[in-house]
Design a protein around this motif. Sequence first.
Motif, PDB file in Angstrom:
ATOM      1  N   GLU A 243       0.835  -1.189   0.000  1.00  0.00           N
ATOM      2  CA  GLU A 243       0.000   0.000   0.000  1.00  0.00           C
ATOM      3  C   GLU A 243       0.875   1.247   0.000  1.00  0.00           C
ATOM      4  O   GLU A 243       0.648   2.187  -0.750  1.00  0.00           O
ATOM      5  CB  GLU A 243      -0.798  -0.039   1.297  1.00  0.00           C
ATOM      6  CG  GLU A 243      -2.069   0.682   1.295  1.00  0.00           C
ATOM      7  CD  GLU A 243      -2.661   0.585   2.683  1.00  0.00           C
ATOM      8  OE1 GLU A 243      -3.452   1.458   3.031  1.00  0.00           O
ATOM      9  OE2 GLU A 243      -2.309  -0.357   3.432  1.00  0.00           O
ATOM     10  N   HIS A 244       1.902   1.207   0.841  1.00  0.00           N
ATOM     11  CA  HIS A 244       2.766   2.366   1.018  1.00  0.00           C
ATOM     12  C   HIS A 244       3.525   2.673  -0.258  1.00  0.00           C
ATOM     13  O   HIS A 244       3.605   3.821  -0.678  1.00  0.00           O
ATOM     14  CB  HIS A 244       3.738   2.064   2.152  1.00  0.00           C
ATOM     15  CG  HIS A 244       4.296   3.272   2.807  1.00  0.00           C
ATOM     16  ND1 HIS A 244       3.552   4.069   3.631  1.00  0.00           N
ATOM     17  CD2 HIS A 244       5.521   3.835   2.753  1.00  0.00           C
ATOM     18  CE1 HIS A 244       4.295   5.066   4.058  1.00  0.00           C
ATOM     19  NE2 HIS A 244       5.497   4.951   3.534  1.00  0.00           N
ATOM     20  N   TYR A 245       4.060   1.634  -0.890  1.00  0.00           N
ATOM     21  CA  TYR A 245       4.925   1.855  -2.042  1.00  0.00           C
ATOM     22  C   TYR A 245       4.232   1.538  -3.367  1.00  0.00           C
ATOM     23  O   TYR A 245       4.890   1.396  -4.390  1.00  0.00           O
ATOM     24  CB  TYR A 245       6.214   1.055  -1.882  1.00  0.00           C
ATOM     25  CG  TYR A 245       7.025   1.508  -0.686  1.00  0.00           C
ATOM     26  CD1 TYR A 245       7.567   2.786  -0.652  1.00  0.00           C
ATOM     27  CD2 TYR A 245       7.209   0.685   0.411  1.00  0.00           C
ATOM     28  CE1 TYR A 245       8.278   3.220   0.445  1.00  0.00           C
ATOM     29  CE2 TYR A 245       7.922   1.114   1.517  1.00  0.00           C
ATOM     30  CZ  TYR A 245       8.457   2.381   1.527  1.00  0.00           C
ATOM     31  OH  TYR A 245       9.148   2.820   2.615  1.00  0.00           O
ATOM     32  N   ASN A 246       2.906   1.396  -3.341  1.00  0.00           N
ATOM     33  CA  ASN A 246       2.138   1.171  -4.573  1.00  0.00           C
ATOM     34  C   ASN A 246       2.684   0.020  -5.412  1.00  0.00           C
ATOM     35  O   ASN A 246       2.930   0.166  -6.605  1.00  0.00           O
ATOM     36  CB  ASN A 246       2.121   2.444  -5.434  1.00  0.00           C
ATOM     37  CG  ASN A 246       1.384   3.574  -4.753  1.00  0.00           C
ATOM     38  OD1 ASN A 246       0.472   3.333  -3.948  1.00  0.00           O
ATOM     39  ND2 ASN A 246       1.739   4.797  -5.058  1.00  0.00           N
TER      40      ASN A 246
ATOM     41  N   ALA B  54       6.362   7.992  -0.861  1.00  0.00           N
ATOM     42  CA  ALA B  54       5.580   7.770   0.358  1.00  0.00           C
ATOM     43  C   ALA B  54       6.361   8.228   1.581  1.00  0.00           C
ATOM     44  O   ALA B  54       5.799   8.783   2.527  1.00  0.00           O
ATOM     45  CB  ALA B  54       5.212   6.294   0.482  1.00  0.00           C
ATOM     46  N   THR B  82       4.972  13.863  -6.851  1.00  0.00           N
ATOM     47  CA  THR B  82       4.140  12.699  -6.516  1.00  0.00           C
ATOM     48  C   THR B  82       3.971  12.562  -5.007  1.00  0.00           C
ATOM     49  O   THR B  82       2.945  12.090  -4.520  1.00  0.00           O
ATOM     50  CB  THR B  82       4.779  11.416  -7.061  1.00  0.00           C
ATOM     51  OG1 THR B  82       5.294  11.670  -8.361  1.00  0.00           O
ATOM     52  CG2 THR B  82       3.765  10.295  -7.139  1.00  0.00           C
ATOM     53  N   GLU B  86       0.595  11.790  -1.234  1.00  0.00           N
ATOM     54  CA  GLU B  86       0.608  10.958  -0.025  1.00  0.00           C
ATOM     55  C   GLU B  86       0.203  11.744   1.214  1.00  0.00           C
ATOM     56  O   GLU B  86       0.105  11.200   2.294  1.00  0.00           O
ATOM     57  CB  GLU B  86       2.004  10.368   0.188  1.00  0.00           C
ATOM     58  CG  GLU B  86       2.574   9.618  -1.005  1.00  0.00           C
ATOM     59  CD  GLU B  86       2.012   8.207  -1.125  1.00  0.00           C
ATOM     60  OE1 GLU B  86       1.501   7.695  -0.118  1.00  0.00           O
ATOM     61  OE2 GLU B  86       2.077   7.634  -2.225  1.00  0.00           O
ATOM     62  N   ASP B 115      -2.253  11.689 -10.839  1.00  0.00           N
ATOM     63  CA  ASP B 115      -1.627  12.339  -9.689  1.00  0.00           C
ATOM     64  C   ASP B 115      -1.821  13.848  -9.743  1.00  0.00           C
ATOM     65  O   ASP B 115      -2.087  14.489  -8.724  1.00  0.00           O
ATOM     66  CB  ASP B 115      -0.129  12.000  -9.644  1.00  0.00           C
ATOM     67  CG  ASP B 115       0.116  10.542  -9.287  1.00  0.00           C
ATOM     68  OD1 ASP B 115      -0.757   9.948  -8.624  1.00  0.00           O
ATOM     69  OD2 ASP B 115       1.164   9.996  -9.674  1.00  0.00           O
ATOM     70  N   THR B 264      -5.410   2.078 -12.408  1.00  0.00           N
ATOM     71  CA  THR B 264      -4.550   0.994 -11.957  1.00  0.00           C
ATOM     72  C   THR B 264      -4.812   0.679 -10.497  1.00  0.00           C
ATOM     73  O   THR B 264      -5.371   1.492  -9.758  1.00  0.00           O
ATOM     74  CB  THR B 264      -3.065   1.362 -12.154  1.00  0.00           C
ATOM     75  OG1 THR B 264      -2.848   2.641 -11.591  1.00  0.00           O
ATOM     76  CG2 THR B 264      -2.711   1.373 -13.625  1.00  0.00           C
ATOM     77  N   ASP B 266      -3.079   0.488  -7.843  1.00  0.00           N
ATOM     78  CA  ASP B 266      -2.528   1.252  -6.719  1.00  0.00           C
ATOM     79  C   ASP B 266      -3.483   2.356  -6.266  1.00  0.00           C
ATOM     80  O   ASP B 266      -3.569   2.663  -5.082  1.00  0.00           O
ATOM     81  CB  ASP B 266      -1.138   1.821  -7.053  1.00  0.00           C
ATOM     82  CG  ASP B 266      -1.145   2.595  -8.365  1.00  0.00           C
ATOM     83  OD1 ASP B 266      -1.742   2.099  -9.328  1.00  0.00           O
ATOM     84  OD2 ASP B 266      -0.568   3.687  -8.424  1.00  0.00           O
ATOM     85  N   ASP B 267      -4.219   2.943  -7.216  1.00  0.00           N
ATOM     86  CA  ASP B 267      -5.223   3.927  -6.816  1.00  0.00           C
ATOM     87  C   ASP B 267      -6.392   3.245  -6.113  1.00  0.00           C
ATOM     88  O   ASP B 267      -7.012   3.799  -5.213  1.00  0.00           O
ATOM     89  CB  ASP B 267      -5.746   4.680  -8.047  1.00  0.00           C
ATOM     90  CG  ASP B 267      -4.627   5.408  -8.773  1.00  0.00           C
ATOM     91  OD1 ASP B 267      -3.801   6.031  -8.090  1.00  0.00           O
ATOM     92  OD2 ASP B 267      -4.558   5.312 -10.001  1.00  0.00           O
ATOM     93  N   ASP B 270      -6.045   2.357  -2.374  1.00  0.00           N
ATOM     94  CA  ASP B 270      -6.383   3.482  -1.502  1.00  0.00           C
ATOM     95  C   ASP B 270      -7.895   3.615  -1.332  1.00  0.00           C
ATOM     96  O   ASP B 270      -8.376   3.915  -0.249  1.00  0.00           O
ATOM     97  CB  ASP B 270      -5.810   4.793  -2.067  1.00  0.00           C
ATOM     98  CG  ASP B 270      -4.289   4.764  -2.126  1.00  0.00           C
ATOM     99  OD1 ASP B 270      -3.693   3.976  -1.376  1.00  0.00           O
ATOM    100  OD2 ASP B 270      -3.709   5.512  -2.927  1.00  0.00           O
TER     101      ASP B 270
END
Lengths: 468, 468
Positions: A243-246, B54, B82, B86, B115, B264, B266-267, B270
């Motif tokens: 989660e932290h580093y995608n 992060a 970026t 965070e 982003d 993607t 990673d979004d 979250d």
Amino acid sequence: MSDDVEVAPADVLDLPVRGEDGGIAPEFLELVSRAIADSDADVLRARVHGLHEADVGDLIEALQPEERPRLIELIGADFDFTALTELDETVRVQLLHQLPPHVVAAGIRNLDSDDAVYILEDLDEDDKAAILAFIPAPERVALLRSLDYPEESAGRRMQTEFIAVPPFWTVGRAIDYMRETDDLPETFYEIFVVDPAYHLMGALPLDRLLRTKRSVLVTAVKTERSYVVKASEDQEEVARMFEHYNLVSAPVVDDAGRLVGVITVDDIVDVIQEEADEDLRAMAGVGSDEELSDTVAYTARGRLPWLLVNLLTAFFAASIIDLFSDSIQRMVALAVLMPIVASMGGNAGNQTMTVAVRALATKDLGSHNARRVVVREVLVGLCNGCVLAVLLGAIAALWFANWQLGGVIASALVINMLAAGLFGILIPIVIHRFKLDPAVASGVFVTTVTDTVGFLAFLGLASLWFRG
Amino acid sequence: MSDDVEVAPADVLDLPVRGEDGGIAPEFLELVSRAIADSDADVLRARVHGLHEADVGDLIEALQPEERPRLIELIGADFDFTALTELDETVRVQLLHQLPPHVVAAGIRNLDSDDAVYILEDLDEDDKAAILAFIPAPERVALLRSLDYPEESAGRRMQTEFIAVPPFWTVGRAIDYMRETDDLPETFYEIFVVDPAYHLMGALPLDRLLRTKRSVLVTAVKTERSYVVKASEDQEEVARMFEHYNLVSAPVVDDAGRLVGVITVDDIVDVIQEEADEDLRAMAGVGSDEELSDTVAYTARGRLPWLLVNLLTAFFAASIIDLFSDSIQRMVALAVLMPIVASMGGNAGNQTMTVAVRALATKDLGSHNARRVVVREVLVGLCNGCVLAVLLGAIAALWFANWQLGGVIASALVINMLAAGLFGILIPIVIHRFKLDPAVASGVFVTTVTDTVGFLAFLGLASLWFRG
């Protein structure tokens, strides 16, 4: 077979799998049930075989327990056992127990190892051994090695299928190797560079591989990644890292730094979901393993301990009230109003505690900001305490035509809201410092504090005031 | 500058970023603060520039508000914006307001569009316009188009950078194109096949691309994917789809079916985290936008409405007690014991409600199993009610040396536990059916029911019994 209208093949293919509420559509369920009753393997293959594993999983859960193994046996070798990873644990364990071990063995041999381990890990030892006996030695050894890692560790969640190439290969050779090899993992997002003893030297994401000229050495473009997972690491730690580093994928190494597997984000999404759910359930006193498909007896037993603890604290609060029974007898209004003070404190404490528990879980709350957050929570308690005290005091005073009573309850509320803010934040922090899970235990303590302080402040102040 | 021991360069590079508790290490923070005070851009570039976004984000949050813009300006063009994605919203908005608009514009131009949109979306209109004025027209138009989609929609979360190829290309040509083009998305997991009008025809995951011979046409190996996201879709629905079907990336299309972006995982991770958090916070009456960095006044104001609602329901419960003030005056034990019945019901109701709220959110609870789950919850309430009633009745009887009182409180508890099970499950289901969020409103109603039933059953039964 039945005197319902016959379902023509076209209709069979047209019926939607899911209803408007997102669950399996009743008509579809009815169709599958009937096909199972009729042992109509053709309809089942036509309608169930092509579905996504997640849909098949939901379908199985919606079926009656005795229909479930029949469905799998009727579809036969075409049935994709990945669907079983989507089931509630209770349903899965029961279903696997009902199926012949050789059918299960044949089914899980085709899966990626992480799915096979997921399916096997919760079975009782007898069922597990019976199934493993039907799996050829090399594969069996690999599964047993994964099962040897502790529960909820990265070793259990990883798949042991991955692509590793030596550092002297070129990008072109790596791509050719992938084109020519049949036995690749089902999906993958990066390949790994390893030395002859399989020590991890680096990773090469596919997009980077594709952007690089064929003649370049893989070592020249590999990432210097610091995101490596130890097989023994807890899955929650791994989830936090993803989660932290995608990340979408991370290599797993053993204690000697040798590559043993890879964890992908789809497994991690489940862990993140589970973890947030666990906090929520823990705060309500529901066991993290309770599932919607559990029986009444199992569910009731699981929830009882928390209720017993609450019974204890409720008696404690009652014993505080008992101290002031004389005052209550003289002024029944105290009994009428006292739950308000306690309940407002309980709600405010719960707000603070919820924020604290999640912030601790996501590491947003730590030693660097603890002091500031504690001060903030106390001040929030004081602010809202003052606002609500004016309101509560005025209404109580009007209700019982007693201004002094209004003053007493207003003061008691401010005291209790302050206590709620202070202990709502301190209790989770202290529990966390003792390396325990603040979600589980904070609630009892916070409620005990707000009940005790609430009754004590209100009844105590009232006794002093109206006696004096 | 200071009389502390000078930090030698070697030490500067060795100091770990994170302390044992996972937060930014105090020594590291101290080092960065001092470098900012000394305007020492070299140390900052050496220690901050190489960090993961992060880590930089956490570092910025740990700094004092006035240090934050200084850090970014000192690092200059090397600073990776970026990291701002965070940050807590409050910190981000404040920091962007402090920075000169042209610095922000230069910083976000280098980012993927998702982003950039994320950074811009929460700013007030003036700040947003000032920054956008420094961005060249074509890029500005693209950003404005994304910002036009509703908040929390897929259109806001997608990145508009993606690789789309025509159907008549071969796999080899697609790979060559990627090798030769510099302006590719930062990371990607699939490429898309589109017609000349950019209508989506299919997707091609990179692992599949790599496994296919160069001479094969991309149309021949593209997936027939049904997992397409509409730009206007709510991000929670998208998250559900990713989770359900284990996706890492999905194409986003406009109303005409034209490919406009890609989302993607990673979004989505979250979003999943946020969504579970929202349920948790909603159930405790904490606003979903409350952050640890918020001020006292903002936090207090955000939590007040829920407390006001609870004050109302607490008064309602008090008015029930007031009905029985005569009975209480004659027997103070009733006042001592009554909170126990109400609080046990509240806890049991909360357990049931928590399970229901999450099961509704994850669609595990729907019309296909609602009846079974309702019956289960009522029976669980009955079971635990009986067990606890025996205990509570016995203790109450012994405490006040009154067996009848024990019988009355035991009966009242069974009634309240039944009500807790029934309403704990029915209330969230009904609220959900009205398309409202059960996490927000269920708590008030359930507590009102368990308080009311608790006081009414206990005091009512006692009045009947001891009067008659």
